[in-house]
Design an enzyme around this catalytic site. Sequence first.
Site, PDB file in Angstrom:
ATOM      1  N   ARG A 162       0.900  -1.115  -0.225  1.00  0.00           N
ATOM      2  CA  ARG A 162      -0.128  -0.031   0.014  1.00  0.00           C
ATOM      3  C   ARG A 162       0.999   1.257  -0.099  1.00  0.00           C
ATOM      4  O   ARG A 162       2.054   1.201   0.586  1.00  0.00           O
ATOM      5  CB  ARG A 162      -0.946  -0.050   1.178  1.00  0.00           C
ATOM      6  CG  ARG A 162      -1.818  -1.178   1.343  1.00  0.00           C
ATOM      7  CD  ARG A 162      -2.446  -1.223   2.455  1.00  0.00           C
ATOM      8  NE  ARG A 162      -3.494  -2.207   2.921  1.00  0.00           N
ATOM      9  CZ  ARG A 162      -3.275  -3.245   3.321  1.00  0.00           C
ATOM     10  NH1 ARG A 162      -2.079  -3.681   4.096  1.00  0.00           N
ATOM     11  NH2 ARG A 162      -4.205  -4.545   3.504  1.00  0.00           N
ATOM     12  N   LYS A 191      -2.414  -2.553   7.642  1.00  0.00           N
ATOM     13  CA  LYS A 191      -3.167  -1.861   8.747  1.00  0.00           C
ATOM     14  C   LYS A 191      -3.257  -2.479  10.122  1.00  0.00           C
ATOM     15  O   LYS A 191      -3.145  -3.852  10.199  1.00  0.00           O
ATOM     16  CB  LYS A 191      -4.703  -2.052   7.882  1.00  0.00           C
ATOM     17  CG  LYS A 191      -4.822  -1.342   6.586  1.00  0.00           C
ATOM     18  CD  LYS A 191      -6.211  -1.649   6.005  1.00  0.00           C
ATOM     19  CE  LYS A 191      -6.401  -1.001   4.871  1.00  0.00           C
ATOM     20  NZ  LYS A 191      -7.739  -1.162   4.186  1.00  0.00           N
ATOM     21  N   HIS A 263      -2.601   2.456  -6.018  1.00  0.00           N
ATOM     22  CA  HIS A 263      -3.307   1.121  -5.796  1.00  0.00           C
ATOM     23  C   HIS A 263      -3.586   0.346  -7.148  1.00  0.00           C
ATOM     24  O   HIS A 263      -3.744  -0.940  -7.084  1.00  0.00           O
ATOM     25  CB  HIS A 263      -4.718   1.576  -5.216  1.00  0.00           C
ATOM     26  CG  HIS A 263      -5.270   0.040  -4.733  1.00  0.00           C
ATOM     27  ND1 HIS A 263      -4.857  -0.395  -3.347  1.00  0.00           N
ATOM     28  CD2 HIS A 263      -6.217  -0.410  -5.112  1.00  0.00           C
ATOM     29  CE1 HIS A 263      -5.711  -1.296  -3.231  1.00  0.00           C
ATOM     30  NE2 HIS A 263      -6.613  -1.699  -4.223  1.00  0.00           N
ATOM     31  N   ARG A 266      -0.625  -2.051  -7.049  1.00  0.00           N
ATOM     32  CA  ARG A 266      -0.996  -3.163  -6.241  1.00  0.00           C
ATOM     33  C   ARG A 266      -1.731  -3.946  -6.450  1.00  0.00           C
ATOM     34  O   ARG A 266      -1.723  -5.146  -6.657  1.00  0.00           O
ATOM     35  CB  ARG A 266      -1.543  -2.418  -4.889  1.00  0.00           C
ATOM     36  CG  ARG A 266      -1.787  -3.431  -3.580  1.00  0.00           C
ATOM     37  CD  ARG A 266      -2.166  -2.677  -2.677  1.00  0.00           C
ATOM     38  NE  ARG A 266      -3.246  -3.321  -1.400  1.00  0.00           N
ATOM     39  CZ  ARG A 266      -2.544  -4.172  -0.597  1.00  0.00           C
ATOM     40  NH1 ARG A 266      -1.331  -4.497  -0.481  1.00  0.00           N
ATOM     41  NH2 ARG A 266      -3.401  -4.739   0.236  1.00  0.00           N
ATOM     42  N   HIS A 289      -3.940  -8.999   3.732  1.00  0.00           N
ATOM     43  CA  HIS A 289      -5.442  -8.545   3.702  1.00  0.00           C
ATOM     44  C   HIS A 289      -5.749  -9.144   5.058  1.00  0.00           C
ATOM     45  O   HIS A 289      -5.616 -10.246   5.500  1.00  0.00           O
ATOM     46  CB  HIS A 289      -6.274  -9.251   2.604  1.00  0.00           C
ATOM     47  CG  HIS A 289      -6.400  -8.810   1.190  1.00  0.00           C
ATOM     48  ND1 HIS A 289      -6.567  -9.442   0.153  1.00  0.00           N
ATOM     49  CD2 HIS A 289      -5.869  -7.439   0.992  1.00  0.00           C
ATOM     50  CE1 HIS A 289      -6.600  -8.435  -0.675  1.00  0.00           C
ATOM     51  NE2 HIS A 289      -5.961  -7.190  -0.217  1.00  0.00           N
ATOM     52  N   TYR A 298      -3.187 -19.588   6.473  1.00  0.00           N
ATOM     53  CA  TYR A 298      -2.115 -18.629   6.139  1.00  0.00           C
ATOM     54  C   TYR A 298      -1.114 -18.589   6.857  1.00  0.00           C
ATOM     55  O   TYR A 298      -0.006 -18.054   6.598  1.00  0.00           O
ATOM     56  CB  TYR A 298      -3.133 -17.336   5.659  1.00  0.00           C
ATOM     57  CG  TYR A 298      -3.940 -17.307   4.758  1.00  0.00           C
ATOM     58  CD1 TYR A 298      -3.792 -17.712   3.450  1.00  0.00           C
ATOM     59  CD2 TYR A 298      -5.361 -17.460   5.028  1.00  0.00           C
ATOM     60  CE1 TYR A 298      -4.803 -17.808   2.558  1.00  0.00           C
ATOM     61  CE2 TYR A 298      -6.424 -17.501   3.935  1.00  0.00           C
ATOM     62  CZ  TYR A 298      -5.979 -17.925   2.841  1.00  0.00           C
ATOM     63  OH  TYR A 298      -6.774 -17.984   1.883  1.00  0.00           O
TER      64      TYR A 298
END
Length: 319
Positions: A162, A191, A263, A266, A289, A298
């Site tokens: 990002r 994030k 983006h 990305r 994500h 994951y």
Amino acid sequence: MAEAATRPVTGVDRGITDYLQHVGVERGLAANTMAAYRRDLSRYANFLAGLGVAEPGDITRRHVTAFVQALSEGSDGASALAVRSAARTVVAVRGLHKFWALEGITGSDPASEVHPPMPGKRLPKAISVDEVTRILEAAGTDTATGLRDRALLEFLYSTGARISEAVGLDVDDVSLEESGSGPAIVRLFGKGSKERLVPLGSYGARAVGAYVVRGRPLLASKGKGTPALFLNARGGRISRQSAWTILKTAAEKAQITKDVSPHTLRHSFATHLLEGGADVRVVQELLGHASVTTTQVYTLVTADTLREVYAAAHPRALG
């Protein structure tokens, strides 16, 4: 209401009139907003009348749900609405029923669990590998800022970071030494300050290396010793807006007429990896994500696996 002249005035009509007077006084809505409320609720009243529902207390959740469907299909005889317009109408209907319930006109609120339709999230279209290459080759010159521009754009496409993650990087977050199993690894903070490791391909590593050795020291000499990797002309951390401008300038030089944003790089990163055969789970891990990093499967994707898949799938991983 204008439609009331074509049929007898019902309790629903009177209830809507009371509600409109209430919101007009309590909220001081603009004339255009009031007109939209009146138009939306008039359609609702006509829909109910067509079903033989005349009193607010007779309205059920099934009626409200059917009206929402009619908005998108136009099955009530009026024009079908786009998602945003339909959502605005549903909000007006929900407000009406909440008012009736609070005023004791109805014993319950049948619209409380009926939600407005949500517009789908529109992802930017990925650009081709050739278009990305043209942008990257158009970026930068053999100056301090030029080396930075090329390094920044190569970094964005090589990592899928990002823009906020890229401009927030410090020098210590990037290792330019490749291991025996593939590309170097960079540490990104996504994030919620979630940390992840992402491979940095050879093209990106060379561009960042050239900038760190020949460009960044000149920019850093003008500042106050910030640890930031990407610096502005005054030696401070580069801003998101400046990074956006760098990309826009490179796209214009490359004669790319499509709308390109950070983006876009990305999204192109993810698209090109998948086209190259990368597993979607690995791509989601690379992108950071939140919806998948909390999934146990994951957590089993190791840094070595990331290196191997990245080296095999990303068009600028090796060279």
